[in-house]
Design an enzyme around this catalytic site. Structure first.
Site, PDB file in Angstrom:
ATOM      1  N   GLY A  46      35.082  35.145  33.314  1.00  0.00           N
ATOM      2  CA  GLY A  46      36.034  34.801  34.358  1.00  0.00           C
ATOM      3  C   GLY A  46      36.072  33.296  34.536  1.00  0.00           C
ATOM      4  O   GLY A  46      35.195  32.584  34.025  1.00  0.00           O
ATOM      5  N   GLN A  51      37.347  25.332  38.721  1.00  0.00           N
ATOM      6  CA  GLN A  51      36.462  24.949  37.606  1.00  0.00           C
ATOM      7  C   GLN A  51      37.172  24.110  36.551  1.00  0.00           C
ATOM      8  O   GLN A  51      36.531  23.593  35.633  1.00  0.00           O
ATOM      9  CB  GLN A  51      35.872  26.195  36.937  1.00  0.00           C
ATOM     10  CG  GLN A  51      34.905  26.964  37.840  1.00  0.00           C
ATOM     11  CD  GLN A  51      34.382  28.190  37.129  1.00  0.00           C
ATOM     12  OE1 GLN A  51      35.018  29.235  37.138  1.00  0.00           O
ATOM     13  NE2 GLN A  51      33.237  28.063  36.478  1.00  0.00           N
ATOM     14  N   CYS A  96      27.649  31.301  34.662  1.00  0.00           N
ATOM     15  CA  CYS A  96      28.853  30.635  35.179  1.00  0.00           C
ATOM     16  C   CYS A  96      29.194  29.511  34.219  1.00  0.00           C
ATOM     17  O   CYS A  96      28.298  28.766  33.805  1.00  0.00           O
ATOM     18  CB  CYS A  96      28.574  30.092  36.577  1.00  0.00           C
ATOM     19  SG  CYS A  96      29.960  29.168  37.273  1.00  0.00           S
ATOM     20  N   LEU A  97      30.460  29.359  33.884  1.00  0.00           N
ATOM     21  CA  LEU A  97      30.847  28.317  32.935  1.00  0.00           C
ATOM     22  C   LEU A  97      30.584  26.913  33.491  1.00  0.00           C
ATOM     23  O   LEU A  97      30.501  25.957  32.728  1.00  0.00           O
ATOM     24  CB  LEU A  97      32.318  28.474  32.534  1.00  0.00           C
ATOM     25  CG  LEU A  97      32.623  29.746  31.722  1.00  0.00           C
ATOM     26  CD1 LEU A  97      34.110  29.846  31.424  1.00  0.00           C
ATOM     27  CD2 LEU A  97      31.811  29.794  30.435  1.00  0.00           C
ATOM     28  N   HIS A 138      31.935  36.913  42.136  1.00  0.00           N
ATOM     29  CA  HIS A 138      31.521  35.589  41.649  1.00  0.00           C
ATOM     30  C   HIS A 138      32.696  34.607  41.685  1.00  0.00           C
ATOM     31  O   HIS A 138      32.559  33.484  42.179  1.00  0.00           O
ATOM     32  CB  HIS A 138      30.967  35.711  40.219  1.00  0.00           C
ATOM     33  CG  HIS A 138      30.632  34.390  39.596  1.00  0.00           C
ATOM     34  ND1 HIS A 138      29.342  33.954  39.402  1.00  0.00           N
ATOM     35  CD2 HIS A 138      31.426  33.395  39.127  1.00  0.00           C
ATOM     36  CE1 HIS A 138      29.365  32.744  38.858  1.00  0.00           C
ATOM     37  NE2 HIS A 138      30.617  32.384  38.677  1.00  0.00           N
ATOM     38  N   GLU A 139      33.843  35.037  41.155  1.00  0.00           N
ATOM     39  CA  GLU A 139      34.995  34.130  41.096  1.00  0.00           C
ATOM     40  C   GLU A 139      35.525  33.827  42.490  1.00  0.00           C
ATOM     41  O   GLU A 139      35.923  32.703  42.784  1.00  0.00           O
ATOM     42  CB  GLU A 139      36.100  34.707  40.207  1.00  0.00           C
ATOM     43  CG  GLU A 139      35.708  34.927  38.746  1.00  0.00           C
ATOM     44  CD  GLU A 139      35.100  33.705  38.083  1.00  0.00           C
ATOM     45  OE1 GLU A 139      35.448  32.571  38.461  1.00  0.00           O
ATOM     46  OE2 GLU A 139      34.255  33.878  37.193  1.00  0.00           O
ATOM     47  N   HIS A 142      33.803  31.013  44.113  1.00  0.00           N
ATOM     48  CA  HIS A 142      34.243  29.658  43.742  1.00  0.00           C
ATOM     49  C   HIS A 142      35.309  29.139  44.707  1.00  0.00           C
ATOM     50  O   HIS A 142      35.361  27.951  45.010  1.00  0.00           O
ATOM     51  CB  HIS A 142      34.829  29.643  42.324  1.00  0.00           C
ATOM     52  CG  HIS A 142      33.786  29.537  41.251  1.00  0.00           C
ATOM     53  ND1 HIS A 142      32.980  28.434  41.101  1.00  0.00           N
ATOM     54  CD2 HIS A 142      33.428  30.392  40.269  1.00  0.00           C
ATOM     55  CE1 HIS A 142      32.174  28.620  40.063  1.00  0.00           C
ATOM     56  NE2 HIS A 142      32.422  29.803  39.544  1.00  0.00           N
TER      57      HIS A 142
END
Ligand code: NI
Length: 178
Positions: A46, A51, A96-97, A138-139, A142
């Site tokens: 995701g 990000q 996480c990226l 999670h997303e 953000h």
């Protein structure tokens, strides 16, 4: 389409507020295409717009992570709201990226239901469990500036920060990762 640079912790942009999307136009569609390409290139499950330095309430979840096939397009969430989270939780390692190479155990609701708009501005409801529920939570984090590192204790937090700062100084690029 274009690959976008991913903002990594501890870049302060990950802590800046996000705003609602109000215009559903070709620019929005292009941003989402670029986000998808960026997510695939980094092997992420995701990606949130914040990000890639865009402070709007947008995230995408990869098709396989969203309970479909890897060939399915990502599910696009615009201006999402969490409608319901199950009391039942599950703890699992999460990446996480924006935290390349870091995995930490995070307890999440096992099931989640979100309301959001798609790229055309059409409202929809997404309900999922396991990985999909985790990815949505999670997303969505953000968008409210909550990060993976907020789920660990002070000692581990310090270790993660030092590692990512060191990697940034040394210009380390990461290979594809979850
Ligand atoms: Ni993330």
């Amino acid at each position: 389409m274009a690959l976008l640079p991913i903002v990594r912790f501890p870049d302060p942009r990950l802590r800046e507020p996000t705003v609602e999307v109000t215009v559903f136009d070709a620019d929005l569609a292009r941003l989402i295409e670029d986000m998808a390409e960026t997510m695939y290139a980094a092997n992420g499950a995701g990606l949130a717009a914040i990000q890639v330095g865009v402070h709007q309430r947008i995230f995408i979840v990869e098709g396989g992570a969203a309970g479909g096939s890897e060939n399915d397009p990502p599910v696009v969430f615009i201006n999402p709201t969490i409608e319901w989270l199950s009391d039942e939780t599950e703890e699992n390692d999460e990446g996480c990226l924006s935290f390349p190479g870091i995995y930490v155990p995070v307890k999440r609701s096992l099931r989640a239901r979100l309301r959001a708009f798609d790229v055309h501005g059409k409202a929809f409801i997404a309900e999922g469990e396991g990985l999909y529920a985790r990815a949505m939570q999670h997303e969505n984090d953000h968008l409210i500036n909550r990060l993976l590192i907020d789920y660990v204790g002070p000692i581990k937090r310090q270790m993660i920060r030092r590692k990512l700062e060191r990697d940034a100084e040394e210009g380390i690029e990461y290979p594809a990762q979850e």
